[in-house]
Scaffold this active site. Structure first.
Site, PDB file in Angstrom:
ATOM      1  N   LYS A 197       0.749  -1.310   0.080  1.00 39.81           N
ATOM      2  CA  LYS A 197      -0.166   0.165  -0.123  1.00 39.81           C
ATOM      3  C   LYS A 197       0.914   1.176   0.026  1.00 39.81           C
ATOM      4  O   LYS A 197       1.793   1.345   0.754  1.00 39.81           O
ATOM      5  CB  LYS A 197      -0.970   0.035   1.192  1.00 39.81           C
ATOM      6  CG  LYS A 197      -1.932  -0.985   1.081  1.00 39.81           C
ATOM      7  CD  LYS A 197      -2.655  -0.962   2.430  1.00 39.81           C
ATOM      8  CE  LYS A 197      -4.263  -1.655   2.212  1.00 39.81           C
ATOM      9  NZ  LYS A 197      -4.799  -1.480   3.397  1.00 39.81           N
ATOM     10  N   GLY A 354      10.322  -4.750   6.908  1.00 37.21           N
ATOM     11  CA  GLY A 354       9.182  -5.625   6.692  1.00 37.21           C
ATOM     12  C   GLY A 354       9.369  -6.772   5.897  1.00 37.21           C
ATOM     13  O   GLY A 354      10.469  -7.426   6.393  1.00 37.21           O
ATOM     14  N   GLY A 377      11.153  -1.618  11.584  1.00 41.55           N
ATOM     15  CA  GLY A 377      10.550  -0.328  11.887  1.00 41.55           C
ATOM     16  C   GLY A 377      11.613   1.011  11.686  1.00 41.55           C
ATOM     17  O   GLY A 377      11.593   1.767  11.156  1.00 41.55           O
TER      18      GLY A 377
HETATM   19  P1  AMP Z   1       4.788  -4.365   2.437  1.00 47.23           P
HETATM   20  O1  AMP Z   1       4.831  -4.958   3.802  1.00 47.23           O
HETATM   21  O2  AMP Z   1       4.304  -3.128   2.525  1.00 47.23           O
HETATM   22  O3  AMP Z   1       6.309  -4.406   1.942  1.00 47.23           O
HETATM   23  O4  AMP Z   1       3.957  -5.314   1.452  1.00 47.23           O
HETATM   24  C1  AMP Z   1       4.277  -6.729   1.397  1.00 47.23           C
HETATM   25  C2  AMP Z   1       3.174  -7.354   0.856  1.00 47.23           C
HETATM   26  O5  AMP Z   1       2.684  -6.720  -0.359  1.00 47.23           O
HETATM   27  C3  AMP Z   1       3.561  -8.854   0.440  1.00 47.23           C
HETATM   28  O6  AMP Z   1       2.850  -9.493   1.402  1.00 47.23           O
HETATM   29  C4  AMP Z   1       2.866  -8.975  -0.850  1.00 47.23           C
HETATM   30  O7  AMP Z   1       2.147 -10.091  -1.216  1.00 47.23           O
HETATM   31  C5  AMP Z   1       1.865  -7.803  -1.065  1.00 47.23           C
HETATM   32  N1  AMP Z   1       1.801  -7.301  -2.538  1.00 47.23           N
HETATM   33  C6  AMP Z   1       2.774  -6.972  -3.614  1.00 47.23           C
HETATM   34  N2  AMP Z   1       2.469  -6.571  -4.535  1.00 47.23           N
HETATM   35  C7  AMP Z   1       1.021  -7.033  -4.573  1.00 47.23           C
HETATM   36  C8  AMP Z   1      -0.017  -6.915  -5.607  1.00 47.23           C
HETATM   37  N3  AMP Z   1      -0.040  -6.312  -6.720  1.00 47.23           N
HETATM   38  N4  AMP Z   1      -1.428  -7.112  -5.176  1.00 47.23           N
HETATM   39  C9  AMP Z   1      -1.426  -7.606  -3.736  1.00 47.23           C
HETATM   40  N5  AMP Z   1      -0.466  -7.510  -2.785  1.00 47.23           N
HETATM   41  C10 AMP Z   1       0.669  -7.493  -3.449  1.00 47.23           C
END
Ligand code: AMP
Length: 397
Positions: A197, A354, A377
């Site tokens: 996100k 993360g 973090g």
């Molecule tokens: P973050 O913790 O914000 O780095 O997000 C990591 C997560 O984003 C992972 O669990 C991925 O599965 C998810 N992710 C990455 N690309 C996508 C996408 N196109 N649609 C859904 N989830 C995604």
């Protein structure tokens, strides 16, 4: 010359050295299941012991509300002694008489582990009296816990003002790596920001556009940027309420001379599951019932091509839903290309935060980048350009 006070500057012989470490290890049924964090603190412990300091370890464990046997560091003392090949005396509190007695009984070079600092509310409150109680058992403070340095707690920041304070070896390695990533990098610099996100990474994007020449946006968050450019992303994860914010970030980037690179194609599927039926399409051709789950082959090749034009890479967040094959393809392909260029000496690559550590391990390159930060973090706050209180307190005057 480093900007921080390090062990080299520290008087250690015959001193009581309070050392803040990260021993927040995964544990099951009273046994440590992954000793990575323990391994990381060994060099600092050994260096202090070899120079004749009494090593008095301070750490937090879990999120206890007061004293709680389930969050005791006692089992960690056993695992630490095993890894160190030397006895570790466990003390059932981190302040008070028992600690003073144990420290007085220890010889130079001995190692003690004190009980979880978070059994006292004063730690997270950075309470002055608690800082004084901790400091009473030390002459010198060494902080080796970068992962806790974004918090101004008694055992991370308070103590650094109460005693002469120095960075431990793993803290120093982390600071050197981060400095080579954004503070003082070889240019041009590329950042890759992926993950789920935009909303969780606004500060991070805002800081990066001012610091890097190329910003590659991947993962679910790229969908919001695509939507902001008028692309229909179908059923993809997308924060439609943030398209105006995405446009603002694009404007800021343009003003700062930072090029934003978005995917031009994608792997799409109708189901969010491993091995779901999928196809590669241009980003403008996603059907209304399809989801973008990974960057496509043309986008991946473009990122790899651009790696040859930069000297430094800072990476947070995967290109796709990398936990689900084959939507790990872009992340794995780029990670391997990065590792090759690091090995060839043409790229400095720092990754972290993360899920990025598990994504790099999944790609088999966890040990092949210049530095992979497990700090979570604290790493993200550094990418956001925020001063970390535990680090700032170690800065040379
Ligand atoms: P973050 O913790 O914000 O780095 O997000 C990591 C997560 O984003 C992972 O669990 C991925 O599965 C998810 N992710 C990455 N690309 C996508 C996408 N196109 N649609 C859904 N989830 C995604």
């Amino acid at each position: 010359m480093t900007a921080f006070r390090t062990l080299e500057d520290a008087p250690l012989a015959g001193k009581r050295v309070l050392v803040r470490v990260d021993l927040n290890v995964p544990m099951e049924a009273g046994k440590v299941t992954d000793a990575t964090r323990i391994e990381r603190v060994l060099p600092t412990i050994r260096a202090i012991a070899e120079k004749g300091g009494k090593v008095i370890l301070l750490a937090h464990f879990g999120r206890p509300k007061g004293r709680d046997a389930a969050n005791s560091l006692k089992p960690v003392a056993v695992a630490l002694a095993h890894a160190l090949g030397q006895p570790v005396t466990f003390v059932g509190d981190c302040i008070g008489e028992d600690v003073a007695k144990a420290v007085a009984a220890a010889r130079d070079g001995d190692v003690l582990l004190l009980e979880n600092t978070r059994f006292h509310a004063g730690d997270e409150k950075n309470d002055e009296a608690f800082v004084r109680d901790l400091a009473a058992n030390g002459d010198v403070f060494v902080n080796d816990a970068f992962s806790a340095a974004h918090r101004a707690h008694a055992s991370t920041e308070g103590l650094a003002h109460a005693l002469p304070a120095y960075a431990g070896l793993s803290m120093q390695a982390e600071l050197d790596a981060l400095s080579a990533g954004l503070d003082n990098p070889a240019r041009p610099v590329m950042a890759i920001v992926g993950g789920a996100k935009v909303s969780t990474k606004l500060d991070l994007l805002g800081n990066l556009v001012r610091k890097v020449e190329v910003l590659v946006i991947g993962g679910g968050m790229a969908n919001t940027f695509l939507a902001a450019r008028g692309v229909d992303v179908g059923k993809s994860l997308c924060e439609h309420d943030l398209v105006a914010t995405a446009r603002e970030i694009e404007e800021k980037a343009k003003a700062a001379g930072c090029e934003i690179v978005l995917p031009v194609d994608a792997l799409v599927a109708r189901e969010f599951k491993a091995h779901a039926a999928h196809r590669a399409v241009a980003v403008g051709e996603v059907a209304s019932d399809e989801m973008i789950l990974d960057a496509g082959p043309r986008s991946t090749a473009e990122v790899v091509r651009r790696l040859d034009a930069v000297k430094t890479l800072v990476w947070n967040g995967p290109f796709g839903a990398f936990e689900l094959a084959p939507f790990d393809t872009a992340t794995v392909t780029v990670a391997k290309a990065v590792a090759e260029r690091v090995k060839a000496g043409q790229l400095v690559a720092i990754a972290g935060g993360g899920d990025t550590v598990s994504a790099m391990n999944h790609a088999g390159v966890g040990d092949d980048l210049t530095y992979v930060s497990t700090a979570g973090g604290a790493f993200l706050e550094w990418m956001e350009g925020k001063p970390l209180p535990g680090v700032e307190a170690l800065r040379k005057a």
